[in-house]
Design a protein around this motif. Structure first.
Motif, PDB file in Angstrom:
ATOM      1  N   ASP A   1       0.817  -1.218   0.000  1.00 43.89           N
ATOM      2  CA  ASP A   1       0.000   0.000   0.000  1.00 43.89           C
ATOM      3  C   ASP A   1       0.849   1.265   0.000  1.00 43.89           C
ATOM      4  O   ASP A   1       0.352   2.345  -0.329  1.00 43.89           O
ATOM      5  CB  ASP A   1      -0.936   0.006   1.219  1.00 43.89           C
ATOM      6  CG  ASP A   1      -2.084  -0.986   1.057  1.00 43.89           C
ATOM      7  OD1 ASP A   1      -2.342  -1.406  -0.095  1.00 43.89           O
ATOM      8  OD2 ASP A   1      -2.701  -1.357   2.071  1.00 43.89           O
ATOM      9  N   GLU A   2       2.115   1.144   0.367  1.00 48.80           N
ATOM     10  CA  GLU A   2       3.008   2.299   0.353  1.00 48.80           C
ATOM     11  C   GLU A   2       3.551   2.575  -1.049  1.00 48.80           C
ATOM     12  O   GLU A   2       4.203   3.594  -1.265  1.00 48.80           O
ATOM     13  CB  GLU A   2       4.179   2.059   1.319  1.00 48.80           C
ATOM     14  CG  GLU A   2       3.762   1.944   2.779  1.00 48.80           C
ATOM     15  CD  GLU A   2       4.942   1.629   3.679  1.00 48.80           C
ATOM     16  OE1 GLU A   2       6.097   1.647   3.179  1.00 48.80           O
ATOM     17  OE2 GLU A   2       4.716   1.368   4.876  1.00 48.80           O
TER      18      GLU A   2
ATOM     19  N   LYS B   1     -10.993  -1.480 -11.316  1.00 47.11           N
ATOM     20  CA  LYS B   1     -11.338  -0.620 -10.173  1.00 47.11           C
ATOM     21  C   LYS B   1     -10.129  -0.447  -9.254  1.00 47.11           C
ATOM     22  O   LYS B   1      -9.854   0.664  -8.769  1.00 47.11           O
ATOM     23  CB  LYS B   1     -12.510  -1.229  -9.397  1.00 47.11           C
ATOM     24  CG  LYS B   1     -12.974  -0.390  -8.211  1.00 47.11           C
ATOM     25  CD  LYS B   1     -14.154  -1.028  -7.496  1.00 47.11           C
ATOM     26  CE  LYS B   1     -14.585  -0.188  -6.294  1.00 47.11           C
ATOM     27  NZ  LYS B   1     -15.738  -0.826  -5.576  1.00 47.11           N
ATOM     28  N   ASN B   2      -9.401  -1.539  -9.017  1.00 35.45           N
ATOM     29  CA  ASN B   2      -8.188  -1.459  -8.187  1.00 35.45           C
ATOM     30  C   ASN B   2      -7.146  -0.551  -8.837  1.00 35.45           C
ATOM     31  O   ASN B   2      -6.448   0.199  -8.149  1.00 35.45           O
ATOM     32  CB  ASN B   2      -7.603  -2.861  -7.985  1.00 35.45           C
ATOM     33  CG  ASN B   2      -8.470  -3.740  -7.103  1.00 35.45           C
ATOM     34  OD1 ASN B   2      -9.204  -3.240  -6.241  1.00 35.45           O
ATOM     35  ND2 ASN B   2      -8.397  -5.043  -7.302  1.00 35.45           N
ATOM     36  N   LEU B   3      -7.064  -0.636 -10.153  1.00 28.59           N
ATOM     37  CA  LEU B   3      -6.126   0.202 -10.891  1.00 28.59           C
ATOM     38  C   LEU B   3      -6.503   1.677 -10.741  1.00 28.59           C
ATOM     39  O   LEU B   3      -5.641   2.542 -10.522  1.00 28.59           O
ATOM     40  CB  LEU B   3      -6.132  -0.216 -12.359  1.00 28.59           C
ATOM     41  CG  LEU B   3      -4.970   0.226 -13.251  1.00 28.59           C
ATOM     42  CD1 LEU B   3      -3.639  -0.244 -12.691  1.00 28.59           C
ATOM     43  CD2 LEU B   3      -5.167  -0.331 -14.664  1.00 28.59           C
ATOM     44  N   ARG B   4      -7.780   1.968 -10.842  1.00 28.45           N
ATOM     45  CA  ARG B   4      -8.239   3.352 -10.668  1.00 28.45           C
ATOM     46  C   ARG B   4      -7.980   3.845  -9.249  1.00 28.45           C
ATOM     47  O   ARG B   4      -7.669   5.030  -9.038  1.00 28.45           O
ATOM     48  CB  ARG B   4      -9.729   3.434 -10.986  1.00 28.45           C
ATOM     49  CG  ARG B   4     -10.052   3.291 -12.477  1.00 28.45           C
ATOM     50  CD  ARG B   4     -11.544   3.234 -12.692  1.00 28.45           C
ATOM     51  NE  ARG B   4     -11.892   3.139 -14.100  1.00 28.45           N
ATOM     52  CZ  ARG B   4     -12.915   2.411 -14.561  1.00 28.45           C
ATOM     53  NH1 ARG B   4     -13.680   1.716 -13.717  1.00 28.45           N
ATOM     54  NH2 ARG B   4     -13.183   2.384 -15.856  1.00 28.45           N
ATOM     55  N   ASN B   5      -8.097   2.953  -8.267  1.00 24.43           N
ATOM     56  CA  ASN B   5      -7.815   3.342  -6.877  1.00 24.43           C
ATOM     57  C   ASN B   5      -6.354   3.741  -6.706  1.00 24.43           C
ATOM     58  O   ASN B   5      -6.040   4.685  -5.964  1.00 24.43           O
ATOM     59  CB  ASN B   5      -8.162   2.190  -5.921  1.00 24.43           C
ATOM     60  CG  ASN B   5      -9.663   1.985  -5.763  1.00 24.43           C
ATOM     61  OD1 ASN B   5     -10.450   2.891  -6.041  1.00 24.43           O
ATOM     62  ND2 ASN B   5     -10.063   0.800  -5.334  1.00 24.43           N
ATOM     63  N   CYS B   6      -5.451   3.018  -7.390  1.00 28.06           N
ATOM     64  CA  CYS B   6      -4.032   3.378  -7.349  1.00 28.06           C
ATOM     65  C   CYS B   6      -3.823   4.772  -7.942  1.00 28.06           C
ATOM     66  O   CYS B   6      -3.046   5.578  -7.418  1.00 28.06           O
ATOM     67  CB  CYS B   6      -3.196   2.349  -8.120  1.00 28.06           C
ATOM     68  SG  CYS B   6      -3.114   0.722  -7.358  1.00 28.06           S
ATOM     69  N   TYR B   7      -4.532   5.038  -9.027  1.00 26.93           N
ATOM     70  CA  TYR B   7      -4.448   6.363  -9.662  1.00 26.93           C
ATOM     71  C   TYR B   7      -4.932   7.447  -8.698  1.00 26.93           C
ATOM     72  O   TYR B   7      -4.268   8.483  -8.522  1.00 26.93           O
ATOM     73  CB  TYR B   7      -5.280   6.378 -10.941  1.00 26.93           C
ATOM     74  CG  TYR B   7      -5.484   7.757 -11.516  1.00 26.93           C
ATOM     75  CD1 TYR B   7      -4.448   8.428 -12.156  1.00 26.93           C
ATOM     76  CD2 TYR B   7      -6.724   8.405 -11.411  1.00 26.93           C
ATOM     77  CE1 TYR B   7      -4.625   9.706 -12.676  1.00 26.93           C
ATOM     78  CE2 TYR B   7      -6.913   9.670 -11.928  1.00 26.93           C
ATOM     79  CZ  TYR B   7      -5.859  10.320 -12.561  1.00 26.93           C
ATOM     80  OH  TYR B   7      -6.044  11.580 -13.067  1.00 26.93           O
ATOM     81  N   ASP B   8      -6.067   7.213  -8.060  1.00 24.25           N
ATOM     82  CA  ASP B   8      -6.629   8.192  -7.129  1.00 24.25           C
ATOM     83  C   ASP B   8      -5.672   8.454  -5.966  1.00 24.25           C
ATOM     84  O   ASP B   8      -5.538   9.596  -5.504  1.00 24.25           O
ATOM     85  CB  ASP B   8      -7.976   7.705  -6.591  1.00 24.25           C
ATOM     86  CG  ASP B   8      -9.071   7.695  -7.653  1.00 24.25           C
ATOM     87  OD1 ASP B   8      -8.914   8.400  -8.669  1.00 24.25           O
ATOM     88  OD2 ASP B   8     -10.061   6.958  -7.474  1.00 24.25           O
TER      89      ASP B   8
ATOM     90  N   ALA C   1      -3.987  12.020  -4.989  1.00 27.30           N
ATOM     91  CA  ALA C   1      -4.091  12.584  -3.637  1.00 27.30           C
ATOM     92  C   ALA C   1      -2.713  12.908  -3.062  1.00 27.30           C
ATOM     93  O   ALA C   1      -2.552  13.853  -2.294  1.00 27.30           O
ATOM     94  CB  ALA C   1      -4.838  11.612  -2.721  1.00 27.30           C
ATOM     95  N   GLN C   2      -1.719  12.103  -3.449  1.00 28.18           N
ATOM     96  CA  GLN C   2      -0.341  12.330  -2.996  1.00 28.18           C
ATOM     97  C   GLN C   2       0.352  13.427  -3.802  1.00 28.18           C
ATOM     98  O   GLN C   2       1.510  13.747  -3.531  1.00 28.18           O
ATOM     99  CB  GLN C   2       0.458  11.030  -3.093  1.00 28.18           C
ATOM    100  CG  GLN C   2       0.002   9.944  -2.124  1.00 28.18           C
ATOM    101  CD  GLN C   2       0.752   8.634  -2.320  1.00 28.18           C
ATOM    102  OE1 GLN C   2       1.549   8.476  -3.252  1.00 28.18           O
ATOM    103  NE2 GLN C   2       0.498   7.682  -1.439  1.00 28.18           N
ATOM    104  N   LYS C   3      -0.334  13.956  -4.802  1.00 31.13           N
ATOM    105  CA  LYS C   3       0.190  14.999  -5.695  1.00 31.13           C
ATOM    106  C   LYS C   3       1.442  14.532  -6.441  1.00 31.13           C
ATOM    107  O   LYS C   3       2.352  15.313  -6.723  1.00 31.13           O
ATOM    108  CB  LYS C   3       0.479  16.282  -4.906  1.00 31.13           C
ATOM    109  CG  LYS C   3      -0.765  16.893  -4.279  1.00 31.13           C
ATOM    110  CD  LYS C   3      -0.457  18.190  -3.543  1.00 31.13           C
ATOM    111  CE  LYS C   3      -1.730  18.795  -2.951  1.00 31.13           C
ATOM    112  NZ  LYS C   3      -1.469  20.047  -2.209  1.00 31.13           N
ATOM    113  N   ASP C   4       1.456  13.243  -6.757  1.00 34.00           N
ATOM    114  CA  ASP C   4       2.557  12.671  -7.546  1.00 34.00           C
ATOM    115  C   ASP C   4       2.087  12.598  -8.993  1.00 34.00           C
ATOM    116  O   ASP C   4       1.619  11.564  -9.470  1.00 34.00           O
ATOM    117  CB  ASP C   4       2.940  11.287  -7.018  1.00 34.00           C
ATOM    118  CG  ASP C   4       4.276  10.808  -7.557  1.00 34.00           C
ATOM    119  OD1 ASP C   4       4.635  11.215  -8.680  1.00 34.00           O
ATOM    120  OD2 ASP C   4       4.955  10.027  -6.864  1.00 34.00           O
TER     121      ASP C   4
END
Length: 569
Positions: free
Chosen positions: A382-383, A413-420, A424-427
């Motif tokens: 998750d990191e 959906k999991n892939l989109r969660n990684c994107y989100d 959020a991390q502004k990366d």
């Protein structure tokens, strides 16, 4: 009169005491407590290469004691080859001998910045900031040294408030000022060139920063043939498809300059990969992996060193392009035996995600791809949302190609969660990389649902996005290039001429890729273009020329070439 003389004498003595105190304060070395608070890395520096030629030749003039010049130059050589832990150890030795050497603390701060890699951790940022503070407090230093220290201070300033890229650009601007003030200082030119490359915009296809850095470095190259930083930074500056040819001479020399550095042994493969020189890339990374294993043994690392995994990723990639599946699988099986890696970082997570994904996707092993499991060394997935996304991307493509659409939707959906998460991390860079995977996955899901125009439009978008983004130095390349996947889709749509254009465009960015060459040959064959079909199939058989290459595609290419020979074409 006698009393007057006593007063004058007393006054002079007082002035002397004040001057002595001021001098003491001016030249006072940092306290042991301040030095200990940095928690510097210490220990023996491993030598995993020939005794007479280890890390290259560096000469950095400072106002510090001559008795530490050898250690300081070694620290600089290690720093220039990105051997950051060992560089910090070497700078710590200088501090232990001469605690009033301001530039040794500058070196500690530089060792914890590591441009072009992942941003420093909070612990590294705190250490670097402490080192800068000590360096600035030492008064006995030259104007040039003060400028070096103040330049890196711009990176650590407000590290808990300003983002990494903002601080990297601040450092680059400070180094530009230093370089212009001391134009004869080759080290200033080197660090300014590196700062330019590190601060470059990944979306800038004019390569403004990289070309400027390359010009500075090439000007130094003739007079500094054995300086590790010169050739190393040339490779980084020209690490793109458009510029890679310019770095080939440096790539072929770097390993010989610093053969005790695992990173120096690996780094030439960045250029070999860009140019599709797979045999040279394999030799480079075999040497690097062996050196990294030596390093782990000599330093007492429990398990494996992260640099070993970095080399393994590039090694697997090269084996796959030569069609040497058995050797690629051997590395994957070796990866499976690793239960502990140090230090845990983005390179480690990337290798654990990419190596199995590459093997399955390159070989179109869709069933296995759909059920790919993450390996679990001592890291928390998750990191690392960017690396985690690679596994979800592999599962999506595997599920889509085996018509398991429910699982495909879940993995998308999991892939989109990684994107989100990355947004959020502004990366922005890594978020964009995952967004390309999202659009690619969506395109193939639409394709399998017979929504062909929508699928093709989405795939073109993904390919265009990827073409406009430079790859990260951690990876030899995308697990599957988007434009190559576009060619695959067009072939399945029975659009061979359009597919050929896609493959040819992709081969300009990804030279000598196995699947790209085969796809181009097949598309040309289906387009009734025998001349191009023969050209690409011949290229493929020339590249995948090892006797242990057992890819089915090679059989098809060789059969076509044999038919052409019989026909006299």
């Amino acid at each position: 009169m006698k009393k007057v003389m006593q007063i004058v004498t007393l006054s002079l003595f007082s002035l002397y005491l004040l001057a002595l105190v001021a001098c003491y304060k001016k030249n006072k070395a940092p306290t042991d407590a301040a030095i200990n608070a940095m928690n510097l890395k210490r220990g023996k520096i491993p030598i995993c290469g020939p005794a007479d030629k280890q890390f290259g030749a560096v000469g950095f003039i400072t106002s510090c004691s001559d008795k530490t010049q050898v250690e300081f130059d070694l620290a600089m050589a290690l720093l220039h080859s990105f051997e950051y832990d060992e560089a910090e150890k070497a700078f710590a030795k200088v501090i232990d001998k001469t605690p009033d050497c301001a530039m040794a603390y500058w070196g500690v701060a530089m060792s914890n910045y590591h441009p072009l890699w992942a941003p420093p951790s909070e612990t590294e940022l705190q250490k670097g900031a402490k080192a800068v503070a000590i360096a600035q407090s030492i008064q006995q230093k030259s104007k040039r040294e003060a400028d070096y220290i103040n330049a890196i201070a711009m990176f650590y300033k407000d590290w808990d408030k300003a983002d990494h890229r903002t601080r990297a650009i601040r450092y680059e601007k400070a180094m530009e000022k230093l370089y212009k003030e001391f134009p004869e200082d080759k080290e200033a030119a080197l660090f300014y060139a590196l700062a330019l490359t590190a601060a470059a915009d990944p979306a800038d296809k004019s390569f403004k920063n990289q070309k400027q850095a390359g010009a500075l470095l090439n000007a130094l190259y003739a007079n500094e043939p054995n300086h590790p930083g010169v050739v190393h930074y040339i490779i980084h500056a020209f690490d793109s498809p458009e510029l890679a040819e310019l770095a080939l001479p440096a790539a072929r020399k770097y390993a010989a300059i610093a053969p005790s550095s695992a990173h120096a042994l690996h780094m030439p493969s960045h250029i070999f990969t860009r140019l599709g020189l797979w045999d040279e890339s394999i030799r480079s990374n075999l040497a690097s992996v062996s050196s990294a294993q030596c390093y782990a043994e000599q330093t007492g690392i429990k398990g494996h060193w992260d640099e070993e995994l970095h080399g393994l990723d590039y090694l697997v990639y090269a084996y796959l392009q030569k069609g040497q599946n058995e050797l690629a699988m051997k590395q994957w099986n070796y990866l499976k035996t690793m239960n502990e890696v140090h230090p845990v970082n983005f390179k480690v997570a990337y290798a654990f995600a990419s190596i199995p994904s590459r093997y399955l996707l390159e070989n179109k092993m869709w069933v296995e791809a759909a059920s790919l499991k993450t390996l679990h060394p001592n890291l928390h997935w998750d990191e690392y949302p960017w690396q985690k996304a690679i596994v979800h991307f592999t599962r999506v493509l595997g599920s889509v190609h085996t018509d398991n659409f429910t699982t495909a939707e879940t993995e998308l959906k999991n892939l989109r969660n990684c994107y989100d998460t990355l947004v959020a991390q502004k990366d922005a860079y890594k978020a964009n990389e995952v967004l390309i995977q999202v659009k690619t996955a969506e395109a193939w899901l639409l394709f399998k649902q017979s929504k062909l125009p929508e699928a093709l439009a989405q795939m073109y978008t993904a390919a265009d996005m990827e073409d406009g983004t430079e790859k990260h130095p951690v990876t030899p390349g995308e697990v599957l290039p988007a434009r190559e996947l576009l060619g695959d889709m067009l072939l399945q749509m029975n659009k061979p001429q359009e597919a050929l254009k896609a493959y040819e465009a992709d081969l300009k960015r990804h030279h000598n890729r196995f699947n790209g060459l085969y796809g181009a040959g097949l598309a040309a064959e289906k387009s009734n273009n025998p001349e191009k079909a023969k050209y690409y199939y011949q290229q493929l058989t020339n590249i995948a020329n090892a006797t242990d290459s057992k890819r089915r595609e090679l059989d098809g290419a060789k059969l076509y070439l044999n038919r052409m020979d019989v026909a006299g074409l």
